[in-house]
Design a protein around this motif. Structure first.
Motif, mmCIF file in Angstrom:
data_model
loop_
_atom_site.group_PDB
_atom_site.id
_atom_site.type_symbol
_atom_site.label_atom_id
_atom_site.label_comp_id
_atom_site.label_asym_id
_atom_site.label_seq_id
_atom_site.Cartn_x
_atom_site.Cartn_y
_atom_site.Cartn_z
ATOM 1 N N LEU A 111 1.113 4.160 -2.328
ATOM 2 C CA LEU A 111 0.903 2.770 -1.878
ATOM 3 C C LEU A 111 -0.176 2.097 -2.718
ATOM 4 C CD1 LEU A 111 0.812 2.669 2.032
ATOM 5 C CD2 LEU A 111 2.596 1.855 0.506
ATOM 6 N N ALA A 112 -1.179 2.894 -3.102
ATOM 7 C CA ALA A 112 -2.300 2.339 -3.876
ATOM 8 C C ALA A 112 -1.858 1.933 -5.288
ATOM 9 C CB ALA A 112 -3.440 3.348 -3.939
ATOM 10 N N GLU A 113 -0.616 2.293 -5.660
ATOM 11 C CA GLU A 113 -0.111 1.901 -6.986
ATOM 12 C C GLU A 113 0.740 0.635 -6.931
ATOM 13 O OE1 GLU A 113 1.965 5.443 -8.067
ATOM 14 O OE2 GLU A 113 0.114 6.592 -8.308
ATOM 15 N N LEU A 114 0.854 0.034 -5.749
ATOM 16 C CA LEU A 114 1.663 -1.196 -5.638
ATOM 17 C C LEU A 114 1.024 -2.333 -6.430
ATOM 18 C CD1 LEU A 114 2.561 -1.167 -1.849
ATOM 19 C CD2 LEU A 114 4.190 -1.053 -3.742
ATOM 20 N N HIS A 115 1.866 -3.239 -6.910
ATOM 21 C CA HIS A 115 1.382 -4.403 -7.651
ATOM 22 C C HIS A 115 1.931 -5.676 -7.024
ATOM 23 C CE1 HIS A 115 1.135 -1.263 -10.811
ATOM 24 N NE2 HIS A 115 -0.043 -1.847 -10.962
ATOM 25 N N ALA A 116 1.262 -6.778 -7.307
ATOM 26 C CA ALA A 116 1.750 -8.080 -6.845
ATOM 27 C C ALA A 116 3.188 -8.262 -7.321
ATOM 28 C CB ALA A 116 0.867 -9.191 -7.396
ATOM 29 N N GLY A 117 4.049 -8.706 -6.419
ATOM 30 C CA GLY A 117 5.449 -8.937 -6.776
ATOM 31 C C GLY A 117 6.350 -7.780 -6.389
ATOM 32 N N ASP A 118 5.790 -6.568 -6.150
ATOM 33 C CA ASP A 118 6.604 -5.439 -5.670
ATOM 34 C C ASP A 118 7.130 -5.764 -4.274
ATOM 35 O OD1 ASP A 118 6.028 -4.085 -7.959
ATOM 36 O OD2 ASP A 118 4.563 -2.713 -7.065
ATOM 37 N N THR A 119 8.178 -5.043 -3.885
ATOM 38 C CA THR A 119 8.767 -5.292 -2.569
ATOM 39 C C THR A 119 8.532 -4.093 -1.655
ATOM 40 O OG1 THR A 119 10.495 -6.543 -3.664
ATOM 41 C CG2 THR A 119 10.937 -5.876 -1.402
ATOM 42 N N VAL A 120 8.212 -4.364 -0.410
ATOM 43 C CA VAL A 120 8.103 -3.292 0.579
ATOM 44 C C VAL A 120 8.993 -3.611 1.768
ATOM 45 C CG1 VAL A 120 5.742 -2.633 -0.074
ATOM 46 C CG2 VAL A 120 6.085 -4.332 1.699
ATOM 47 N N HIS A 121 9.497 -2.525 2.400
ATOM 48 C CA HIS A 121 10.253 -2.695 3.647
ATOM 49 C C HIS A 121 9.265 -2.594 4.794
ATOM 50 C CE1 HIS A 121 14.090 -2.302 1.622
ATOM 51 N NE2 HIS A 121 13.591 -1.264 0.964
ATOM 52 N N VAL A 122 9.326 -3.527 5.722
ATOM 53 C CA VAL A 122 8.392 -3.535 6.851
ATOM 54 C C VAL A 122 9.191 -3.660 8.145
ATOM 55 C CG1 VAL A 122 6.518 -4.815 7.957
ATOM 56 C CG2 VAL A 122 6.561 -4.621 5.480
ATOM 57 N N TRP A 123 8.896 -2.762 9.108
ATOM 58 C CA TRP A 123 9.479 -2.874 10.441
ATOM 59 C C TRP A 123 8.355 -3.234 11.400
ATOM 60 C CZ3 TRP A 123 10.420 0.943 6.982
ATOM 61 C CH2 TRP A 123 11.745 1.292 6.709
ATOM 62 N N GLY A 124 8.548 -4.237 12.194
ATOM 63 C CA GLY A 124 7.490 -4.544 13.150
ATOM 64 C C GLY A 124 7.635 -5.951 13.686
ATOM 65 N N THR A 147 12.621 -5.843 7.428
ATOM 66 C CA THR A 147 12.320 -7.014 6.615
ATOM 67 C C THR A 147 11.800 -6.582 5.255
ATOM 68 O OG1 THR A 147 11.505 -7.942 8.671
ATOM 69 C CG2 THR A 147 11.105 -9.232 6.691
ATOM 70 N N GLU A 148 12.227 -7.277 4.212
ATOM 71 C CA GLU A 148 11.650 -7.021 2.889
ATOM 72 C C GLU A 148 10.587 -8.067 2.613
ATOM 73 O OE1 GLU A 148 14.256 -6.647 -0.348
ATOM 74 O OE2 GLU A 148 14.992 -4.717 0.362
ATOM 75 N N LEU A 149 9.400 -7.618 2.250
ATOM 76 C CA LEU A 149 8.317 -8.559 1.972
ATOM 77 C C LEU A 149 7.729 -8.286 0.600
ATOM 78 C CD1 LEU A 149 6.367 -8.379 5.376
ATOM 79 C CD2 LEU A 149 8.012 -10.121 4.664
ATOM 80 N N LYS A 150 7.280 -9.336 -0.043
ATOM 81 C CA LYS A 150 6.662 -9.201 -1.366
ATOM 82 C C LYS A 150 5.176 -8.908 -1.229
ATOM 83 C CE LYS A 150 9.579 -10.874 -4.786
ATOM 84 N NZ LYS A 150 10.613 -10.007 -4.256
ATOM 85 N N VAL A 151 4.663 -8.078 -2.109
ATOM 86 C CA VAL A 151 3.226 -7.815 -2.168
ATOM 87 C C VAL A 151 2.552 -9.013 -2.825
ATOM 88 C CG1 VAL A 151 1.445 -6.356 -3.211
ATOM 89 C CG2 VAL A 151 3.580 -5.319 -2.370
ATOM 90 N N LEU A 152 1.523 -9.562 -2.151
ATOM 91 C CA LEU A 152 0.756 -10.659 -2.763
ATOM 92 C C LEU A 152 -0.380 -10.084 -3.610
ATOM 93 C CD1 LEU A 152 0.598 -13.156 0.244
ATOM 94 C CD2 LEU A 152 2.181 -13.152 -1.680
ATOM 95 N N ASP A 153 -1.132 -9.159 -3.033
ATOM 96 C CA ASP A 153 -2.107 -8.407 -3.828
ATOM 97 C C ASP A 153 -2.585 -7.177 -3.083
ATOM 98 O OD1 ASP A 153 -4.065 -9.443 -2.085
ATOM 99 O OD2 ASP A 153 -4.413 -11.155 -3.405
ATOM 100 N N LEU A 154 -3.271 -6.329 -3.826
ATOM 101 C CA LEU A 154 -3.801 -5.086 -3.279
ATOM 102 C C LEU A 154 -5.264 -5.027 -3.707
ATOM 103 C CD1 LEU A 154 -3.126 -2.289 -1.949
ATOM 104 C CD2 LEU A 154 -2.781 -1.439 -4.260
ATOM 105 N N VAL A 155 -6.164 -5.035 -2.723
ATOM 106 C CA VAL A 155 -7.585 -5.133 -3.053
ATOM 107 C C VAL A 155 -8.308 -3.849 -2.636
ATOM 108 C CG1 VAL A 155 -9.680 -6.512 -2.739
ATOM 109 C CG2 VAL A 155 -7.438 -7.603 -2.593
ATOM 110 N N PRO A 156 -8.888 -3.111 -3.592
ATOM 111 C CA PRO A 156 -9.673 -1.933 -3.201
ATOM 112 C C PRO A 156 -11.013 -2.355 -2.620
ATOM 113 C CG PRO A 156 -9.652 -2.177 -5.583
ATOM 114 C CD PRO A 156 -8.851 -3.324 -5.032
ATOM 115 N N PHE A 157 -11.498 -1.626 -1.658
ATOM 116 C CA PHE A 157 -12.838 -1.930 -1.136
ATOM 117 C C PHE A 157 -13.460 -0.640 -0.597
ATOM 118 C CE2 PHE A 157 -12.190 -2.258 3.572
ATOM 119 C CZ PHE A 157 -10.822 -2.126 3.606
ATOM 120 N N GLY A 158 -14.758 -0.722 -0.253
ATOM 121 C CA GLY A 158 -15.459 0.460 0.228
ATOM 122 C C GLY A 158 -15.586 1.497 -0.874
ATOM 123 N N LEU A 159 -16.098 1.095 -2.021
ATOM 124 C CA LEU A 159 -16.179 1.996 -3.166
ATOM 125 C C LEU A 159 -17.169 3.125 -2.921
ATOM 126 C CD1 LEU A 159 -16.271 -0.667 -5.986
ATOM 127 C CD2 LEU A 159 -14.340 0.730 -5.301
#
Ligand code: FES
Length: 263
Positions: free
Chosen positions: A80-93, A1-13
């Motif tokens: 992966l940490a360089e992904l942006h909203a709107g990028d596409t990823v392939h997901v199996w699952g 499946t191709e899915l769009k990135v909604l957002d990427l949130v860093p945490f645990g600084l």
């Protein structure tokens, strides 16, 4: 499946550097899923040397999104940490088996570091006063998850503890928690890095408490085709005729009972 990135949130600084990320993708068109299952994920357009997808525990699936957590540990996760909203990823699952659910059994959830991910989904899908015991040490303060609804829910419904930094104190505290749940004929579920799981496994066998471990194994295909994720099993399982066996983590796991596997 191709899915769009909604957002990427860093945490645990940690000293200004983000070690952990929550990747939120648009919701996949899945019928069902269960906490403990994983996905294989690969951003579209990766170069040939980055061809292999990576496995990630499913953190949460809501009506709107699919969330995974990851830690930057190498080249693939750095990309992966360089992904942006709107990028596409392939997901199996969703792939693999899931954690046991026993609503009437006292259940202790043990999370080593980023191993908290599947338990967020677990607590959401099966609300009850779980005991969540976390090994974030000083790297991540409790309740710092990037989604308020998740942290509020976990904080409200569970009892959490931080582990001491001293290794022996940590093992002693872990041992006393597991002894407590052995006494109550409870169930322990654990997810985290291999040394953490190994300690949990040894304590589970020592105290005789039923324990499931979610293995963190390198995987390349996630569907039983590459033999890249073999783990060693204990005596007589899965084949009673063999003293020691080997199974593929992706198709037989990633969740095993503590007395089924060795490290
Ligand atoms: Fe390929 Fe398990 S990841 S066989």
């Amino acid at each position: 499946t191709e899915l769009k990135v909604l957002d990427l949130v860093p945490f645990g600084l940690t000293s200004g550097e983000a070690r952990f990320y929550a990747l939120r993708l648009e919701r996949p068109d899945w019928g069902t899923w269960a906490p403990g299952q994983f996905v294989m994920l690969r951003p579209a357009g990766w170069a040939l040397d980055m061809l292999w997808a990576r496995p990630f525990s499913i953190c949460r699936v809501s009506r709107r999104d699919l969330v995974i957590f990851f830690q930057v540990v190498g080249r693939g996760t750095r990309r992966l940490a360089e992904l942006h909203a709107g990028d596409t990823v392939h997901v199996w699952g969703p792939l693999g088996n899931s954690f046991a659910v026993e609503p009437d059994t006292p259940t202790l959830l043990l999370a080593g570091g980023i191993g908290i991910a599947p338990f967020i989904g677990y607590v959401h899908e099966h609300p009850k006063p779980w005991n969540v015991w976390m090994d974030f040490g000083h790297r991540m303060p409790l309740g710092c998850y990037p989604f308020d609804s998740i942290s509020d829910r976990i904080m409200a419904d569970t009892h959490m503890e931080e582990c001491p930094e001293d290794l022996q104190k940590f093992i002693d505290l872990l041992g006393s928690r597991m002894a407590e749940f052995a006494e109550k004929q409870g169930l322990v579920l654990a997810c985290g890095p291999t040394p953490f799981l190994k300690t949990v496994r040894d304590l589970a066998l020592h105290h005789g408490v039923r324990t499931q471990l979610s293995l963190e194994t390198r995987m390349a295909c996630g569907v039983g085709a590459c033999l890249g994720c073999v783990c060693r099993t204990t005596e007589k399982w899965p084949d009673p005729a063999k003293a020691e066996g080997r199974v593929q983590t992706c198709t037989s796991g990633p969740i095993f009972w503590a007395d089924q596997i060795t490290f």
